[in-house]
Design an enzyme around this catalytic site. Structure first.
Site: not given
Ligand code: PAF
Length: 283
Positions: A36-37, A176, A185-186
């Site tokens: 995602g990042h 994403v 997600s983290s």
């Protein structure tokens, strides 16, 4: 790529870029970087001459019983990911560098922060608005990139930038997902194998909601019931909220109108996960 730990260091580099007429893209993160990042970095790389990624686990946005201490931190891994995506500067300050002695200034938004995650995480968006404001002042980006997964955060930051006449564009980037649907997600790293499987209930509910809307459902209660029933069928899941709100004001709607956010927060064991979809009339 440079790894810079001081505010002065970033400001110095940014001043040189500005003097050379270069544009700057900022990707604010709390590290523990995932695809995602990476999509945000790629969007920034494509749109701007220089890219700054901030990696800072912001103590201000965590409640006293939340996961600040345990939040995953691995700057070497994060730096390698940034480097692979053509990032120019990773800004990795300490909490003391960001909030020095006698720190006393906070950015507080009114109603937009009351609903959804703001209701279950008091003070969270005060912390987000404050740190994002500071990051904007430090990196002076022309564009800043945020994920649509944190839809309320994105709406709040867009509001703040407009309300305070900030001189930058906020760019929202699509959610994403893992191949099986789970939004990246983290916090997914907290899930046990059993919980990871159970967490699929979020995307199942989101996809079912989206499909119902595509098929013509416009009643918010019916939509919430449909999604709530799917979550309720998973024994490891506990709903924090499922809401259908106006995409700009975050106020609940009864009928899906022009721009509507359907968002949920669900705890899988002790891990709180969020997911959402947006409906734009005429799409
Ligand atoms: O979305 C996040 O990771 C954080 O809320 C942000 C925007 C980096 C502020 O700390």
């Amino acid at each position: 790529m440079q790894l810079i730990e001081t505010v002065a260091g970033v400001k110095y580099q940014v001043a040189a870029w500005k003097a050379a007429g270069l544009t700057i893209g900022l990707v604010p993160t709390m590290g523990s970087l995932h695809e995602g990042h990476e999509s945000l970095m790629d969007a920034a790389r494509a749109a701007c001459d220089k890219v700054v990624v901030s990696v800072f686990v912001n103590p201000l946005q965590f409640g006293p019983d939340e996961d600040y201490d345990n939040y995953p931190r691995d700057i070497e891994r994060d730096s390698a990911i940034c480097e692979a995506h053509g990032v120019d500067v990773v800004f990795h300050p300490t909490p003391e560098e960001m909030y020095g002695p006698n720190y006393n200034t906070y950015v507080v938004m009114e109603t937009l922060t009351d609903a959804l995650c703001g209701a279950s995480r008091p003070g969270h968006f005060r912390g987000v608005c404050t740190v994002v404001n500071k990051l904007f002042n430090i990196a002076q980006p022309d564009k800043a990139f945020f994920g649509q997964k944190d839809a309320q955060q994105l709406a709040i930051i867009k509001r703040m930038v407009a309300d305070l006449n900030m001189n930058l564009q906020v760019v929202g980037c699509p959610i994403v997902r893992e191949e099986d649907g789970l939004a990246k997600s983290s916090r997914n790293t907290y899930l046990s194998a059993e919980e990871r499987q159970a967490a699929l209930v979020l995307s199942r509910a989101i996809f079912a909601g989206e499909q119902a809307v595509r098929a013509g459902e416009r009643n918010a209660d019916a939509l919430k019931r449909l999604m709530g029933d799917i979550i309720a069928a998973e024994p490891l899941a506990r709903v924090d909220y499922i809401e259908v709100v106006d995409g700009a004001t975050m106020q609940p709607v009864e009928t899906l109108g022009s721009s509507v956010l359907t968002a949920m927060a669900v705890c899988i064991g002790s891990t709180r996960l969020i997911d959402n979809f947006i409906y734009e009339e005429g799409e």
